[in-house]
Write an enzyme that holds these catalytic residues in place. Structure first.
Site, PDB file in Angstrom:
ATOM      1  N   CYS A   1      -1.976   8.791   3.714  1.00 63.61           N
ATOM      2  CA  CYS A   1      -1.793   8.287   2.225  1.00 63.61           C
ATOM      3  C   CYS A   1      -3.033   8.377   1.319  1.00 63.61           C
ATOM      4  CB  CYS A   1      -1.472   6.647   2.370  1.00 63.61           C
ATOM      5  SG  CYS A   1      -2.904   5.933   3.245  1.00 63.61           S
TER       6      CYS A   1
ATOM      7  N   GLU B   1       0.927  -1.231  -0.009  1.00 58.89           N
ATOM      8  CA  GLU B   1      -0.071   0.037   0.007  1.00 58.89           C
ATOM      9  C   GLU B   1       0.880   1.115  -0.004  1.00 58.89           C
ATOM     10  OE1 GLU B   1      -3.152  -0.796   0.226  1.00 58.89           O
ATOM     11  OE2 GLU B   1      -3.090  -2.884   0.930  1.00 58.89           O
TER      12      GLU B   1
HETATM   13  P1  NAP Z   1       8.908   4.987   3.698  1.00 55.28           P
HETATM   14  O1  NAP Z   1      10.004   5.746   3.973  1.00 55.28           O
HETATM   15  O2  NAP Z   1       8.520   4.188   2.455  1.00 55.28           O
HETATM   16  O3  NAP Z   1       9.094   3.619   5.021  1.00 55.28           O
HETATM   17  C1  NAP Z   1       7.955   2.669   5.151  1.00 55.28           C
HETATM   18  C2  NAP Z   1       8.514   1.505   5.884  1.00 55.28           C
HETATM   19  O4  NAP Z   1       9.588   0.717   5.274  1.00 55.28           O
HETATM   20  C3  NAP Z   1       9.048   2.218   7.141  1.00 55.28           C
HETATM   21  O5  NAP Z   1       8.736   1.019   8.256  1.00 55.28           O
HETATM   22  C4  NAP Z   1      10.471   1.790   7.021  1.00 55.28           C
HETATM   23  O6  NAP Z   1      11.543   1.960   8.224  1.00 55.28           O
HETATM   24  C5  NAP Z   1      10.689   0.551   6.261  1.00 55.28           C
HETATM   25  N1  NAP Z   1      11.934   0.295   5.395  1.00 55.28           N
HETATM   26  C6  NAP Z   1      12.706   1.393   4.766  1.00 55.28           C
HETATM   27  N2  NAP Z   1      13.617   0.894   4.235  1.00 55.28           N
HETATM   28  C7  NAP Z   1      13.588  -0.664   4.582  1.00 55.28           C
HETATM   29  C8  NAP Z   1      14.371  -1.667   4.395  1.00 55.28           C
HETATM   30  N3  NAP Z   1      15.511  -1.799   3.484  1.00 55.28           N
HETATM   31  N4  NAP Z   1      13.921  -2.795   5.001  1.00 55.28           N
HETATM   32  C9  NAP Z   1      12.829  -2.969   5.605  1.00 55.28           C
HETATM   33  N5  NAP Z   1      11.993  -1.886   5.714  1.00 55.28           N
HETATM   34  C10 NAP Z   1      12.394  -0.659   5.501  1.00 55.28           C
HETATM   35  O7  NAP Z   1       7.439   5.596   4.176  1.00 55.28           O
HETATM   36  P2  NAP Z   1       7.310   6.372   5.488  1.00 55.28           P
HETATM   37  O8  NAP Z   1       7.934   7.604   5.332  1.00 55.28           O
HETATM   38  O9  NAP Z   1       7.284   5.649   6.823  1.00 55.28           O
HETATM   39  O10 NAP Z   1       5.453   6.558   5.329  1.00 55.28           O
HETATM   40  C11 NAP Z   1       5.014   7.806   4.458  1.00 55.28           C
HETATM   41  C12 NAP Z   1       4.756   6.930   3.068  1.00 55.28           C
HETATM   42  O11 NAP Z   1       3.882   6.038   3.098  1.00 55.28           O
HETATM   43  C13 NAP Z   1       3.919   8.139   2.009  1.00 55.28           C
HETATM   44  O12 NAP Z   1       4.397   8.008   0.804  1.00 55.28           O
HETATM   45  C14 NAP Z   1       2.707   7.865   2.240  1.00 55.28           C
HETATM   46  O13 NAP Z   1       1.733   8.094   1.112  1.00 55.28           O
HETATM   47  C15 NAP Z   1       2.849   6.157   2.624  1.00 55.28           C
HETATM   48  N6  NAP Z   1       1.524   5.393   2.943  1.00 55.28           N
HETATM   49  C16 NAP Z   1       0.610   4.692   2.457  1.00 55.28           C
HETATM   50  C17 NAP Z   1      -0.397   4.202   2.943  1.00 55.28           C
HETATM   51  C18 NAP Z   1      -1.613   3.163   2.185  1.00 55.28           C
HETATM   52  O14 NAP Z   1      -2.179   2.461   2.735  1.00 55.28           O
HETATM   53  N7  NAP Z   1      -1.090   3.162   0.835  1.00 55.28           N
HETATM   54  C19 NAP Z   1      -0.570   4.335   4.189  1.00 55.28           C
HETATM   55  C20 NAP Z   1       0.221   5.064   5.026  1.00 55.28           C
HETATM   56  C21 NAP Z   1       1.406   5.902   4.340  1.00 55.28           C
HETATM   57  P3  NAP Z   1      12.112   2.933   8.707  1.00 55.28           P
HETATM   58  O15 NAP Z   1      11.127   3.889   9.157  1.00 55.28           O
HETATM   59  O16 NAP Z   1      12.866   2.357   9.914  1.00 55.28           O
HETATM   60  O17 NAP Z   1      13.194   3.485   7.573  1.00 55.28           O
END
Ligand code: NAP
Length: 686
Positions: free
Chosen positions: A295, A256
């Site tokens: 999101c 997502e």
């Molecule tokens: P993100 O930077 O993409 O990170 C998402 C998750 O991935 C975090 O838990 C992050 O952990 C983890 N992650 C990053 N690199 C990884 C790796 N190499 N191995 C395993 N896990 C890894 O996103 P975010 O900044 O947390 O969230 C914001 C984004 O999420 C926005 O773009 C938003 O639109 C989207 N979002 C989408 C939805 C949906 O339902 N479609 C819902 C909420 C948010 P760390 O934080 O520890 O790096």
């Protein structure tokens, strides 16, 4: 020094002794350190194995309903302790209203899955999908689909913005399916996820291995995954693409991701209409709830060209009236900061990208706003991550950046359109979204837009005067409906009722004899052994009743006078029952025929055992089909067979589904249906 946030691994709390490189998570308003994160020395493969062994075993010992009952217990505990979660969420910038969507939303997901699990799944471990497929003429070879749970672990990687709801929306269906979870929260809000996990652990009711939490990086995760595991990712499209590429073959990866959601103001929703007001109000809510870090937030307001100025003016007024930016701990604050200064810098960068692509700031600015501090003082907050609501205007609505750039903060763009086809085209340029809303009171507008945009969206909300008060809102996914979306939105479907549970299971086609399919599914299949005679099955409690227990009734002859009496009694004097000539002219009837409902009523009289006993109530019929017409002079009989037995976990009774088949004197099937009854678990048998 600030503590390192513990992980919950192999049924115990774990943290490294010390790690000078541990990342520091800071308070979003003040910049003060909250926790540090490190998983140095964590044996992640052992944690995954614990889920696959202990977790699988303990969850596998429970039925869907038993797991559902536990989900409700968890929901009640979080409900009782939600103030603690609100207080922690304030540190991440969430106001009380923001916490309603995250904390209360998460608790709501647990309640919903608990109730859906008990209503829509059997009290069993296997889920039978779809009807029986007869594969041989004599009925000795049948096909049926079943779902069984995946044998591995559900690794759930979550975004920072919903540390409670976002995690629980995945945990609940995985748990219900019987698949153990490893949660990896996003760093900036990991301490909030740790809190709800701790609350569940403290209940002492979590089956061993069913839930683990990794508070920090997971460097060796993907190499340790294998067939039967699944990854549910929520976050940015960029991270999703990177992680998908690392996922071993055979491991389900769903995501997502961010999406550039749209909201269309219908051409009929001119200023002054209730739809216009609802549209502007919704836009304000979507821009400011969680400081726009949703999101599902509206990123593109698609508006008839003639209404753009009115929308901008109305939104500007509402922002001036309603938005008070500041530390959520201060009274009167309606919008907090974004989660971190890094996130604020990212929002600023993305707004600049929109400006570079031709966007003009119509409302708000990139300057750091003056804010209300926790002590009530108003002034700048250089250590906080505050951003003012910003509306960007585009003269050229087709500028690619506006359909591609996600400024993950209180930011939306307004795009003019001239025709519905153009509005739909703009929606679709988002490349796949979680949600689009349409404000219109005109069904023709709704139909035209739906036809053009539905395939580009996971959810479409139609906002009108009738539901503007009751609508759950553009940005609020509900656990009953699909959450996820095609294309850019990630292609996932992690929320959405029982679908989400089945997502954690494998569908398999089974082929075999009726006897074998009965044994495999726990549901009686026609042709399998049945036990007519002996004690009437209505005299057997759930403890005594077995599938295949059967009543074969006596026969009853249908007379013309019966048909006429029934017609007079019920008022159903339809010509097929009352007018020989007209009935015979009908392509389906040989002449006057008995009412189907008369036959079903008689069947009840033929199979019933009337004295008080374990059968408590008949609560309906399903799948009723009238197959062969019954003429005066025909004789009918019914065979009733216990088909499926579902004891309720929390009541003294359960459901019994009976297979009912009415036949005539030529042994032709007249009607088939399922009779649904409530039957006492114990006693009352004679
Ligand atoms: P993100 O930077 O993409 O990170 C998402 C998750 O991935 C975090 O838990 C992050 O952990 C983890 N992650 C990053 N690199 C990884 C790796 N190499 N191995 C395993 N896990 C890894 O996103 P975010 O900044 O947390 O969230 C914001 C984004 O999420 C926005 O773009 C938003 O639109 C989207 N979002 C989408 C939805 C949906 O339902 N479609 C819902 C909420 C948010 P760390 O934080 O520890 O790096």
């Amino acid at each position: 020094m600030t503590d390192i946030l513990p992980s919950y691994i192999r049924d115990g709390w774990w943290a490294p002794e010390e790690d000078p490189d541990a990342a520091v998570v800071r308070d979003a308003s003040t910049g003060e350190p909250v926790v540090r994160l490190s998983t140095r020395g964590l044996d992640l493969p052992a944690a995954l194995d614990h889920a696959r062994t202990a977790g699988q075993e303990r969850l596998g010992a429970l039925t869907f309903h038993q797991r559902a009952v536990l989900l409700k217990e968890f929901a009640l505990v979080l409900q009782e302790r939600k103030e603690e979660l609100y207080a922690l969420s304030e540190r991440a910038g969430s106001t009380r209203r923001d916490s309603l969507s995250d904390v209360d939303g998460g608790i709501g997901v647990l309640f919903t899955y608990s109730s859906k699990g008990r209503r829509e799944l059997p009290n069993a471990k296997v889920y039978v999908d779809g009807p029986v497929e007869p594969l041989s003429k004599d009925g000795s070879f049948l096909g049926r689909h079943v779902y069984t749970r995946l044998p591995g672990v559900a690794v759930q990687i979550n975004a920072f913005n919903f540390p409670v709801w976002g995690a629980l929306e995945k945990f609940a269906p995985a748990f219900l399916a019987g698949v153990p979870t490893v949660v990896k929260p996003a760093s900036p809000t990991a301490y909030i996820a740790e809190a709800w996990v701790r609350m569940l652990v403290e209940t002492g009711r979590l089956p061993a291995g069913s839930l683990q939490l990794v508070s920090g990086p997971v460097p060796d995760l993907f190499g340790a995954l294998r067939l039967g595991d699944l990854v549910g990712f929520t976050g940015s499209a960029t991270t999703a693409a990177r992680l998908r590429a690392q996922t071993p073959e055979g491991v389900r990866f769903t995501s997502e991701t961010d999406s550039i959601n749209a909201s269309v103001l219908g051409p009929d929703a001119a200023p002054g209409t209730p739809e216009f007001d609802a549209y502007v109000k919704q836009l304000l809510v979507e821009m400011t709830t969680k400081a726009g870090q949703k999101c599902t937030a509206i990123r593109r307001a698609i508006v008839p060209a003639a209404a753009v100025d009115a929308v901008v003016a109305a939104l500007g007024e509402k922002i001036a009236e309603r938005v008070v930016i500041g530390d959520p701990r201060a009274a009167g604050v309606t919008m907090g900061p974004v989660v971190s200064r890094a996130q604020r810098d990212e929002v600023v960068r993305q707004v600049r990208a929109l400006q570079d692509a031709g966007g003009r700031l119509l409302l708000g600015s990139l300057d750091a706003p003056e804010v209300v501090h926790a002590d009530g003082a108003v002034g700048p907050a250089p250590e906080g991550a505050f951003v003012a609501p910003i509306l960007v205007g585009f003269a050229d609505a087709t500028a690619p950046a506006v359909h591609e750039v996600e400024a993950f903060g209180p930011v939306a763009s307004v795009l003019p359109y001239a025709s519905l086809a153009e509005a739909a085209d703009l929606v679709d340029r988002g490349g796949g979204s979680l949600v689009t809303s349409v404000a219109t009171n005109d069904p023709d507008v709704a139909v035209e837009l739906m036809t053009r945009i539905a395939a580009f969206n996971g959810r479409v909300l139609f906002l009108s005067r009738e539901n503007s008060r009751t609508s759950t809102g553009h940005g609020a996914p509900v656990p009953h409906l699909v959450h996820g979306g095609p294309g850019r939105a990630g292609g996932g479907e992690e929320l959405g009722g029982i679908r989400a549970v089945l997502h954690h299971m494998q569908r398999t086609a089974l082929q075999g004899s009726p006897e074998m399919l009965t044994a495999l599914t726990g549901v009686w299949h026609a042709g399998a052994e049945a036990r007519p005679g002996g004690t009437h099955p209505f005299r057997r409690s759930l403890a005594e009743l077995r599938i295949g227990d059967q009543v074969v009734s006596a026969t009853r002859k249908v007379g013309l006078d019966d048909i006429e009496t029934f017609a007079r009694f019920t008022g159903d004097t339809f010509y097929a029952h009352m007018d020989e000539e007209a009935a015979a002219a009908n392509p389906f009837f040989p002449g006057r025929v008995a009412h189907g409902y008369l036959l079903v009523s008689w069947a009840a009289g033929l199979f019933v055992d009337p004295a008080p006993g374990p059968v408590l109530a008949n609560y309906g019929l399903e799948n009723l089909r009238f197959v062969t017409p019954v003429s005066p002079g025909d004789e009918i009989r019914v065979v009733l067979t216990a088909k499926q037995i579902t004891p309720r976990e929390t009541d003294e009774y359960g459901e019994v589904r009976w297979d009912a088949v009415i036949r005539n004197q030529r042994d032709e099937i007249v009607a088939t249906y399922d009779v649904l009854t409530l039957v006492a678990k114990e006693g009352a048998s004679v």
